[in-house]
Structure formats: structure tokens, C-alpha cells
Scaffold this active site. Structure first.
Site, PDB file in Angstrom:
ATOM      1  N   ASP A 278       0.802  -1.211   0.000  1.00 27.18           N
ATOM      2  CA  ASP A 278       0.000   0.000   0.000  1.00 27.18           C
ATOM      3  C   ASP A 278       0.845   1.276   0.000  1.00 27.18           C
ATOM      4  O   ASP A 278       1.885   1.349   0.651  1.00 27.18           O
ATOM      5  CB  ASP A 278      -0.900  -0.017   1.243  1.00 27.18           C
ATOM      6  CG  ASP A 278      -2.024   0.983   1.170  1.00 27.18           C
ATOM      7  OD1 ASP A 278      -2.534   1.229   0.063  1.00 27.18           O
ATOM      8  OD2 ASP A 278      -2.413   1.518   2.226  1.00 27.18           O
ATOM      9  N   HIS A 279       0.366   2.293  -0.719  1.00 32.08           N
ATOM     10  CA  HIS A 279       0.987   3.617  -0.757  1.00 32.08           C
ATOM     11  C   HIS A 279       2.489   3.545  -1.025  1.00 32.08           C
ATOM     12  O   HIS A 279       3.306   4.102  -0.285  1.00 32.08           O
ATOM     13  CB  HIS A 279       0.706   4.379   0.537  1.00 32.08           C
ATOM     14  CG  HIS A 279      -0.662   4.974   0.568  1.00 32.08           C
ATOM     15  ND1 HIS A 279      -1.023   6.076  -0.181  1.00 32.08           N
ATOM     16  CD2 HIS A 279      -1.777   4.602   1.237  1.00 32.08           C
ATOM     17  CE1 HIS A 279      -2.301   6.360   0.036  1.00 32.08           C
ATOM     18  NE2 HIS A 279      -2.789   5.482   0.883  1.00 32.08           N
TER      19      HIS A 279
ATOM     20  N   HIS B 109      -7.243  10.227   5.762  1.00 32.60           N
ATOM     21  CA  HIS B 109      -6.417   9.290   6.515  1.00 32.60           C
ATOM     22  C   HIS B 109      -6.292   9.701   7.984  1.00 32.60           C
ATOM     23  O   HIS B 109      -6.363  10.884   8.329  1.00 32.60           O
ATOM     24  CB  HIS B 109      -5.003   9.226   5.919  1.00 32.60           C
ATOM     25  CG  HIS B 109      -4.929   8.422   4.661  1.00 32.60           C
ATOM     26  ND1 HIS B 109      -4.269   8.862   3.549  1.00 32.60           N
ATOM     27  CD2 HIS B 109      -5.416   7.206   4.343  1.00 32.60           C
ATOM     28  CE1 HIS B 109      -4.350   7.952   2.595  1.00 32.60           C
ATOM     29  NE2 HIS B 109      -5.045   6.941   3.052  1.00 32.60           N
TER      30      HIS B 109
ATOM     31  N   HIS C 269     -10.192   5.326   0.688  1.00 28.72           N
ATOM     32  CA  HIS C 269      -9.147   5.422   1.706  1.00 28.72           C
ATOM     33  C   HIS C 269      -9.716   6.187   2.905  1.00 28.72           C
ATOM     34  O   HIS C 269     -10.702   6.902   2.802  1.00 28.72           O
ATOM     35  CB  HIS C 269      -7.930   6.164   1.153  1.00 28.72           C
ATOM     36  CG  HIS C 269      -7.139   5.364   0.166  1.00 28.72           C
ATOM     37  ND1 HIS C 269      -5.818   5.634  -0.115  1.00 28.72           N
ATOM     38  CD2 HIS C 269      -7.468   4.306  -0.609  1.00 28.72           C
ATOM     39  CE1 HIS C 269      -5.371   4.794  -1.022  1.00 28.72           C
ATOM     40  NE2 HIS C 269      -6.362   3.970  -1.350  1.00 28.72           N
TER      41      HIS C 269
ATOM     42  N   ASN D 245     -10.443   0.605   2.521  1.00 25.35           N
ATOM     43  CA  ASN D 245      -9.186   0.543   3.274  1.00 25.35           C
ATOM     44  C   ASN D 245      -9.394   0.989   4.716  1.00 25.35           C
ATOM     45  O   ASN D 245      -9.964   2.050   4.966  1.00 25.35           O
ATOM     46  CB  ASN D 245      -8.145   1.457   2.630  1.00 25.35           C
ATOM     47  CG  ASN D 245      -7.588   0.900   1.338  1.00 25.35           C
ATOM     48  OD1 ASN D 245      -8.129  -0.028   0.761  1.00 25.35           O
ATOM     49  ND2 ASN D 245      -6.493   1.476   0.882  1.00 25.35           N
ATOM     50  N   VAL D 246      -8.884   0.181   5.650  1.00 25.45           N
ATOM     51  CA  VAL D 246      -9.015   0.483   7.074  1.00 25.45           C
ATOM     52  C   VAL D 246      -7.656   0.306   7.742  1.00 25.45           C
ATOM     53  O   VAL D 246      -7.009  -0.728   7.568  1.00 25.45           O
ATOM     54  CB  VAL D 246     -10.048  -0.443   7.752  1.00 25.45           C
ATOM     55  CG1 VAL D 246     -10.145  -0.136   9.239  1.00 25.45           C
ATOM     56  CG2 VAL D 246     -11.407  -0.315   7.082  1.00 25.45           C
TER      57      VAL D 246
END
Length: 286
Positions: A84-85, A183, A211, A233-234
């Protein structure tokens, strides 16, 4: 069972107008909690390792990735691994050999043209190796002299026309969209722009990703899935559950020194939160 493919899980979810929960993991306790919660819920799940988590683990991807692979292969439900990211091309290139079937390539820090070019190159590289790839647009340009907003700022919004052009120009398999979440929210007060989500869903042929889902109330998550979100996404919600349980345990037992006791409490709290969130998302299925 064998490792699942993120792309396969997302494709099946999209066909059923459902969403797959994707949880960011930092420790072995995170991994075990996500798998346990998904097994209890009887649902497939995605384990996500972010570049920030890799940095925390002394810059080493494999220790956490190998643990995730081992847990996934022993799980009673399909489990996929997602990187991720990712901003580092070097880290991107480690994904296939580490067991990941998908990556979120994050060039959102770059101006639009740079983001498009970098993401196009990443997508070409990923697809040549069988990886499913997600991306996002990045900064949303300001109007009337206002400065641009970061894609994760609460006021940021993804423009449907630019999103369509970005997907066409990069060839990505999914797009993370800015519709009101952010986020690292520790309060569940985000209000999603469902009208915008509807327009994005109509404009794009690829799955949409939300997100910052920890900050979205349950009804908002259900509405997001109904509106076209396919991957949720968590991260922060798990960390909050773990930290709260450990804090409560140590407050009640200040003499405790065995880390298995308080980490075990944290792991169980995370597993309950995983099961709860999967249950919320299932309310949108039909």
C-alpha cells in the site's frame, strides 16, 4: 488455502456490488487479528502493508510479508496481500517475490503530469509481472486563488473528468477517490459526498477505492458500497482498538510485564473490529 489474488477478490466483489475490506497491518498481532476476524465473519480479506509500515520495520519488507503469507496460507478464508501507498520504485520491484498480488502506487505528491507519467510506468511494470495496480490522482487544484488540497484532506474531491482521463492515461486497475474521507481520522465524523461518488462511478469503468475509511460512520460505509466503492481501506480503526485495549489492560494491571498478556488483549480487540467492519460492509450486499 493458497494466497488469493486481490484482483480476483475485487472482480468478484464488483460483480456482486459488494466491497472487499482491506486492513493495514504493522505487527504480527495485526496480521493474526485480521485473519481471525475475517474467518469469524466468513469473508475474504486483503492484508495491506504500507511503505510506512516497511519503514517502521527498519526498511525491511520480507519479515512482515513472510508472516502475512504464512498466515494467509493457513487461513480458512481467501486472503490476499497488497502493498500500500508505495512511493519507492525499489520497494515496488520487491512486491512480486514477496507474495504480493497487488500494489497501490502513490505518486500523488507529484503534479498531475508527473503523477500520470510515473503511474503509467509503474502500471506497465506491474502488469508485465501479473500485479493488479491501484493509484490516485493526488492534489486537487484550488479555485479562485485558493491553494490546492492534498488528496487526503477532508475538503479534497476527485474530479470525474480528470479521473477518467487519468485512468485512461495510466492503465491502472482501480482508482482511490477523494469523496470526503481522510487518513488517520480517530473520530467517525467524515461525511461522504455521495453525489460525487455516483458521478465517479458512472464516469469510470474500474473499481473505486475508499481510503480513510476509519473515519466514516457505519451508514456512510454502507452508502459508499451501494454507491460504487469496491475496496474499503481500514488502518487507524485497528490501531485505535489495539491501543485502547492495551491501555485498559495496563491501567487495570499496572504490575503486568508479560507482553503476551496485553498484546493478546490488543489482538482480540482488533479481531473484533475486523469482524464488525466486515459485517457493516455486508449490509450493502444484495
Amino acid at each position: 488455502m493458497p494466497l488469493a489474488s486481490t484482483g480476483d477478490l475485487i472482480t468478484r466483489a464488483a460483480a456482486a456490488r459488494r466491497a472487499v475490506a482491506a486492513f493495514n497491518v504493522i505487527t504480527l498481532e495485526h496480521i493474526e487479528a485480521v485473519v481471525a476476524g475475517a474467518e469469524t465473519a466468513g469473508s475474504p480479506v486483503v492484508l495491506q502493508v504500507s511503505e510506512n509500515a516497511v519503514t517502521y520495520r527498519y526498511g525491511r519488507l520480507l519479515p512482515l510479508a513472510r508472516a502475512a503469507v504464512a498466515a494467509a496460507e493457513r487461513a480458512g478464508v481467501p486472503v490476499a496481500l497488497h502493498l500500500d501507498h508505495v512511493q519507492s520504485d525499489d520497494l515496488l520491484r520487491k512486491a512480486p517475490d514477496a507474495g504480493f498480488s497487488s500494489v497501490m502506487y502513490d505518486a500523488a505528491r507529484l503534479p498531475y503530469a508527473g503523477n500520470l507519467a510515473a503511474t503509467r510506468a509503474a502500471a506497465d511494470w506491474a502488469h508485465a509481472r501479473g500485479l493488479w495496480i491501484e493509484a490516485e490522482l493526488g492534489e486537487i487544484g484550488g479555485k479562485d486563488g485558493r491553494p490546492p488540497l492534498d488528496a487526503h484532506a477532508p475538503g479534497a474531491r476527485t474530479d470525474p473528468t480528470r479521473a477518467r482521463d487519468f485512468v485512461a492515461g495510466t492503465g491502472v486497475d482501480a482508482l482511490a477517490v477523494a469523496v470526503g474521507s481522510a487518513h488517520a481520522m480517530t473520530t467517525r465524523t467524515a461525511v461522504l459526498d455521495l453525489g460525487l461518488l455516483k458521478r465517479l462511478s458512472a464516469a469510470l469503468s474500474v473499481p473505486l477505492v475508499l481510503h480513510g475509511s476509519s473515519g466514516v460512520p457505519d451508514d456512510g460505509l454502507v452508502a459508499a458500497v451501494v454507491g460504487g466503492i469496491t475496496k474499503v481501506n481500514v488502518g487507524t480503526a485497528l490501531n485505535a482498538a489495539m491501543t485502547g485495549a492495551i491501555r485498559e489492560f495496563l491501567t487495570a494491571r499496572p504490575e503486568a510485564v508479560d507482553s503476551r498478556q496485553y498484546l493478546g488483549a490488543g489482538r482480540e480487540a482488533m479481531a473484533r473490529e475486523v469482524r464488525r467492519i466486515i459485517g457493516v460492509l455486508s449490509r450493502a450486499g444484495g
